[in-house]
Enzyme design. Structure first.
Site, PDB file in Angstrom:
ATOM      1  N   ARG A  58     -17.438   9.426   8.362  1.00  0.00           N
ATOM      2  CA  ARG A  58     -17.670   8.017   7.972  1.00  0.00           C
ATOM      3  C   ARG A  58     -16.872   7.055   8.846  1.00  0.00           C
ATOM      4  NH1 ARG A  58     -18.313  10.803   3.193  1.00  0.00           N
ATOM      5  NH2 ARG A  58     -16.170  10.610   2.479  1.00  0.00           N
TER       6      ARG A  58
ATOM      7  N   TYR B  19       0.825  -1.219   0.000  1.00  0.00           N
ATOM      8  CA  TYR B  19       0.000   0.000   0.000  1.00  0.00           C
ATOM      9  C   TYR B  19       0.858   1.268   0.000  1.00  0.00           C
ATOM     10  CZ  TYR B  19      -3.765  -3.239   1.482  1.00  0.00           C
ATOM     11  OH  TYR B  19      -4.665  -4.280   1.580  1.00  0.00           O
TER      12      TYR B  19
HETATM   13  N1  LIG Z   1      -5.959  -8.482   1.197  1.00  0.00           N
HETATM   14  C1  LIG Z   1      -6.346  -7.913   0.090  1.00  0.00           C
HETATM   15  O1  LIG Z   1      -6.041  -8.363  -1.034  1.00  0.00           O
HETATM   16  C2  LIG Z   1      -7.183  -6.662   0.169  1.00  0.00           C
HETATM   17  C3  LIG Z   1      -7.801  -6.161  -0.976  1.00  0.00           C
HETATM   18  C4  LIG Z   1      -8.582  -5.017  -0.840  1.00  0.00           C
HETATM   19  C5  LIG Z   1      -8.738  -4.403   0.390  1.00  0.00           C
HETATM   20  N2  LIG Z   1      -8.100  -4.924   1.477  1.00  0.00           N
HETATM   21  C6  LIG Z   1      -8.215  -4.286   2.818  1.00  0.00           C
HETATM   22  O2  LIG Z   1      -9.600  -4.054   3.100  1.00  0.00           O
HETATM   23  C7  LIG Z   1      -9.784  -2.680   3.384  1.00  0.00           C
HETATM   24  C8  LIG Z   1     -11.181  -2.234   3.017  1.00  0.00           C
HETATM   25  O3  LIG Z   1     -11.447  -2.488   1.656  1.00  0.00           O
HETATM   26  P1  LIG Z   1     -11.552  -1.349   0.532  1.00  0.00           P
HETATM   27  O4  LIG Z   1     -10.754  -0.168   0.941  1.00  0.00           O
HETATM   28  O5  LIG Z   1     -11.209  -1.995  -0.761  1.00  0.00           O
HETATM   29  O6  LIG Z   1     -13.099  -1.021   0.435  1.00  0.00           O
HETATM   30  P2  LIG Z   1     -14.325  -0.735   1.428  1.00  0.00           P
HETATM   31  O7  LIG Z   1     -13.842  -0.591   2.805  1.00  0.00           O
HETATM   32  O8  LIG Z   1     -15.373  -1.730   1.099  1.00  0.00           O
HETATM   33  O9  LIG Z   1     -14.847   0.664   0.870  1.00  0.00           O
HETATM   34  C9  LIG Z   1     -14.079   1.830   0.945  1.00  0.00           C
HETATM   35  C10 LIG Z   1     -14.852   2.935   0.237  1.00  0.00           C
HETATM   36  O10 LIG Z   1     -16.091   3.158   0.919  1.00  0.00           O
HETATM   37  C11 LIG Z   1     -16.193   4.526   1.316  1.00  0.00           C
HETATM   38  N3  LIG Z   1     -16.856   4.505   2.620  1.00  0.00           N
HETATM   39  C12 LIG Z   1     -16.340   4.103   3.810  1.00  0.00           C
HETATM   40  N4  LIG Z   1     -17.247   4.173   4.785  1.00  0.00           N
HETATM   41  C13 LIG Z   1     -18.399   4.607   4.210  1.00  0.00           C
HETATM   42  C14 LIG Z   1     -19.681   4.887   4.704  1.00  0.00           C
HETATM   43  N5  LIG Z   1     -19.984   4.725   5.994  1.00  0.00           N
HETATM   44  N6  LIG Z   1     -20.629   5.345   3.820  1.00  0.00           N
HETATM   45  C15 LIG Z   1     -20.330   5.514   2.522  1.00  0.00           C
HETATM   46  N7  LIG Z   1     -19.115   5.273   1.982  1.00  0.00           N
HETATM   47  C16 LIG Z   1     -18.143   4.816   2.827  1.00  0.00           C
HETATM   48  C17 LIG Z   1     -14.778   5.057   1.338  1.00  0.00           C
HETATM   49  O11 LIG Z   1     -14.728   6.421   1.025  1.00  0.00           O
HETATM   50  P3  LIG Z   1     -14.159   7.564   2.060  1.00  0.00           P
HETATM   51  O12 LIG Z   1     -12.735   7.245   2.353  1.00  0.00           O
HETATM   52  O13 LIG Z   1     -14.325   8.829   1.260  1.00  0.00           O
HETATM   53  O14 LIG Z   1     -15.051   7.517   3.265  1.00  0.00           O
HETATM   54  C18 LIG Z   1     -14.132   4.250   0.203  1.00  0.00           C
HETATM   55  O15 LIG Z   1     -14.415   4.851  -1.044  1.00  0.00           O
HETATM   56  C19 LIG Z   1      -8.659  -2.000   2.585  1.00  0.00           C
HETATM   57  O16 LIG Z   1      -8.448  -0.663   2.956  1.00  0.00           O
HETATM   58  C20 LIG Z   1      -7.517  -2.924   2.888  1.00  0.00           C
HETATM   59  O17 LIG Z   1      -7.019  -2.681   4.184  1.00  0.00           O
HETATM   60  C21 LIG Z   1      -7.330  -6.040   1.395  1.00  0.00           C
END
Ligand SMILES: NC(=O)c1ccc[n+]([C@@H]2O[C@H](COP(=O)([O-])OP(=O)(O)OC[C@H]3O[C@@H](n4cnc5c(N)ncnc54)[C@H](OP(=O)(O)O)[C@@H]3O)[C@@H](O)[C@H]2O)c1
Length: 281
Positions: free
Chosen positions: A235, A48
């Site tokens: 959020r 990251y």
């Molecule tokens: N191991 C792997 O291969 C892998 C792959 C992907 C992700 N991950 C991990 O999982 C974590 C989470 O997954 P992700 O970042 O892909 O996606 P996510 O958490 O499903 O979604 C993040 C998105 O949702 C928005 N958001 C967050 N809270 C919200 C709410 N209450 N209402 C509306 N929108 C909201 C955020 O925007 P804002 O920031 O503008 O609030 C961002 O655009 C990652 O950060 C990472 O640590 C791991």
């Protein structure tokens, strides 16, 4: 903060902050803000490119080391003993820590043929005290079975893509049967259609919660650990407020029925992402 107990006896907070896609120069502020709101679990990765920001926030927060659960991961370009070892030492240097709480192999990358060697390396690094617990990410049941057969050591977690539209049932069920905690990545499906779905919206109105809170609550009630990403204070706060209501069995079932089987990202069997994710990592 509620927690789950890992199969090595350690505890993991059930909810944390994911920091994928937060720029390095914005990470310290986003993580510090989260720690001030009460988050005690941060999910980062070498790939990251923002481990330094996580480390800075930990220092700025003044929190004792043992109060915050930190996960990092070995990226696909660093499979094999030498590279994985170097990767973990570099991660610890960037984080400013002597050890992480949880160290994961980010993807199995079967095409490289180095998954078992990388797992053996994590076992050794854990014995040396550099990681308190070790696990995997994006592993299919066959990938985990191969590791356990070769080493006798079970991962404590498997971090996999899982949200209402892609419920990854075979991997989730295998994890459950083997006392491996499922961490759901992209738990909000990256704020995609699921947060605008009429069924979720109707539930949210009924509980007096937001669609994101309903989806996070669904994960928690199904026994998964989650770390939604948000850089936004409102959020981040909203995502923490999911421990004061309970979805009914019917609502859990209705969300279960939303599964389309469509991933947002790649199939782990295809050995995707063999290049650095962030330049220079
Ligand atoms: N191991 C792997 O291969 C892998 C792959 C992907 C992700 N991950 C991990 O999982 C974590 C989470 O997954 P992700 O970042 O892909 O996606 P996510 O958490 O499903 O979604 C993040 C998105 O949702 C928005 N958001 C967050 N809270 C919200 C709410 N209450 N209402 C509306 N929108 C909201 C955020 O925007 P804002 O920031 O503008 O609030 C961002 O655009 C990652 O950060 C990472 O640590 C791991």
């Amino acid at each position: 903060m509620p927690h789950q107990v890992l199969n090595d006896g350690r505890r993991i907070p059930s909810l944390g902050l994911g920091v994928w896609d937060i720029a390095q120069d914005e990470t310290a502020a986003a993580v510090l803000q989260a720690l001030e709101l009460g988050y005690r679990h941060i999910d980062t990765a070498a790939a990251y490119g923002n481990e330094r920001g996580v480390g800075q926030a930990l220092v700025q927060s003044g929190l004792p080391r043992d109060e915050v659960f930190i996960t990092t991961k070995v990226w696909n370009t660093h499979h094999g003993r030498e590279k994985a070892t170097a990767s973990v030492h570099q991660s610890l240097e960037r984080l400013g820590l002597d050890s992480v709480d949880l160290l994961l192999i980010h993807w199995p990358c079967p095409v490289l043929g180095l998954t078992t060697e990388t797992w053996e390396t994590l076992i050794d690094l854990q014995q040396q005290g550099l990681a308190r617990s070790i696990g995997v990410s994006n592993f299919e049941p066959a990938h985990i079975s191969a590791l356990v057969k070769a080493t006798g050591v079970r991962p404590v977690v498997n971090q996999i893509e899982l949200h209402p539209q892609f419920q990854n049932r075979a991997a989730f069920e295998f994890n459950r049967q083997n006392a491996i905690i499922t961490q759901a990545w992209s738990p909000l499906a990256r704020a995609g259609d699921v947060l605008r779905d009429p069924l979720i919206a109707q539930m949210a109105a009924r509980y007096g919660k937001s669609p994101a809170q309903v989806v996070l609550r669904w994960h928690l009630q199904e026994g998964r650990v989650v770390f939604p990403k948000s850089s936004n204070a409102e959020r981040q706060r909203e995502n923490l407020q999911v421990f004061d209501f309970q979805l009914t069995r019917e609502d859990l079932q209705a969300i279960r029925a939303m599964d389309t089987g469509q991933r947002l990202f790649a199939d782990p069997n295809d050995s995707p992402y063999l290049e650095p994710l962030t330049p220079g990592t």
